[in-house]
Design an enzyme around this catalytic site. Sequence first.
Site, mmCIF file in Angstrom:
data_model
loop_
_atom_site.group_PDB
_atom_site.id
_atom_site.type_symbol
_atom_site.label_atom_id
_atom_site.label_comp_id
_atom_site.label_asym_id
_atom_site.label_seq_id
_atom_site.Cartn_x
_atom_site.Cartn_y
_atom_site.Cartn_z
ATOM 1 N N CYS A 159 30.948 -41.831 18.874
ATOM 2 C CA CYS A 159 32.080 -42.480 19.499
ATOM 3 C C CYS A 159 33.354 -42.015 18.819
ATOM 4 C CB CYS A 159 31.934 -43.987 19.355
ATOM 5 S SG CYS A 159 33.493 -44.810 19.485
ATOM 6 N N LYS A 210 28.902 -48.810 30.079
ATOM 7 C CA LYS A 210 29.935 -48.372 29.130
ATOM 8 C C LYS A 210 29.490 -48.772 27.732
ATOM 9 C CE LYS A 210 33.757 -47.385 26.968
ATOM 10 N NZ LYS A 210 34.102 -45.961 26.663
HETATM 11 O O1 LIG Z 1 37.248 -43.490 23.842
HETATM 12 C C1 LIG Z 1 36.143 -43.903 24.261
HETATM 13 O O2 LIG Z 1 35.893 -45.070 24.667
HETATM 14 C C2 LIG Z 1 35.055 -42.875 24.262
HETATM 15 N N1 LIG Z 1 35.388 -41.651 24.754
HETATM 16 C C3 LIG Z 1 34.496 -40.609 24.748
HETATM 17 O O3 LIG Z 1 34.794 -39.502 25.220
HETATM 18 N N2 LIG Z 1 33.242 -40.816 24.248
HETATM 19 C C4 LIG Z 1 32.856 -42.003 23.736
HETATM 20 O O4 LIG Z 1 31.688 -42.134 23.282
HETATM 21 C C5 LIG Z 1 33.798 -43.095 23.741
HETATM 22 CL CL1 LIG Z 1 33.296 -44.626 23.118
#
Ligand SMILES: O=C(O)c1[nH]c(=O)[nH]c(=O)c1Cl
Length: 309
Positions: free
Chosen positions: A128, A44
């Site tokens: 992100c 993650k």
């Molecule tokens: O809300 C998120 O954690 C998230 N959600 C996404 O769909 N892509 C990302 O790179 C991230 Cl970091």
Amino acid sequence: TTLSTTFLGQTFASPLFNASGVRCFDKDELNSLLASASGSLVTKSCTREARTGNPEPRYVATPLGSINSMGLPNKGYGYYLDYAKAHDYSKKPLFMSVAGLSLDDNIAMVAAIRDAALPAIVELNLSCPNVPGKPQIAYDFDAMDRMLAAVSAEYDRPFGVKMPPYFDIAHFDLAAEVLNRYPAVAFITCINSVGNALVIDIEREEVVIKPKDGFGGLGGDYVLPTALANVNAFHRRCPEKRVIGCGGVRSGEHIFMHLLAGASLVQVGTALQEEGPGIFARLNAELAAILERKGYASIDEVRGRLKTL
Ligand SMILES: O=C(O)c1[nH]c(=O)[nH]c(=O)c1Cl
């Protein structure tokens, strides 16, 4: 036929693995990916400190895919670095996704990863979304340039970037121009979720996720053609770099499309979230059957063979 391939000098028994963020939050989830038929696994996206992320519901599956606004929940980079230190790289390669909330945070994290001197491959998350108030770096080409200059100066090894989708040819050109300034950027993962979509439940007359008034990143069937376009656009513009395909993969046919478009490896997000790690055995079998039927001896022969009319 064989599904094995090499990437950044490491051997992958299958080109398939998870998209960062999906079933990779903690060591139990990571170990279930390790035990699966995936060729690799990615952690993650991590930040310097642990984060709880956004209020729930923050991920919802729909008939055509998913919407999420997780808010970068993660255990903090130290947790994933410990996992990377304990990982047995002879089993399968490991990627670490890094998504610092500032340039300084990214520098601190990649410096610690560098000092650990592991075979882990860094995927720098420039796309992100879902952190309210923060612009998406990859949509600000000067910010992306500054970030890559700083990270490639600090991290003295090949690394990759996770990119959001672009929808304008001029943006493909501008983004590729920035990426091509950095030889240390060895691969480009296209795409992250399609940002700030809105799914509506008409019975309740409501949005379906709590954060950001229901606005969130879209994944699944909705995004496959956009993912393929981004894979092919960067494959054409960055001949010195590899591309990892991500977006809309639910079958062997979708994987084959990503390979034709130029992908070297392929990540699975929404479909993995919904089907579980068993999906990799199914997808490997479906991909192998297509290669057999078409007479390809390896996935390397398929890469970038997409024909135009
Ligand atoms: O809300 C998120 O954690 C998230 N959600 C996404 O769909 N892509 C990302 O790179 C991230 Cl970091």
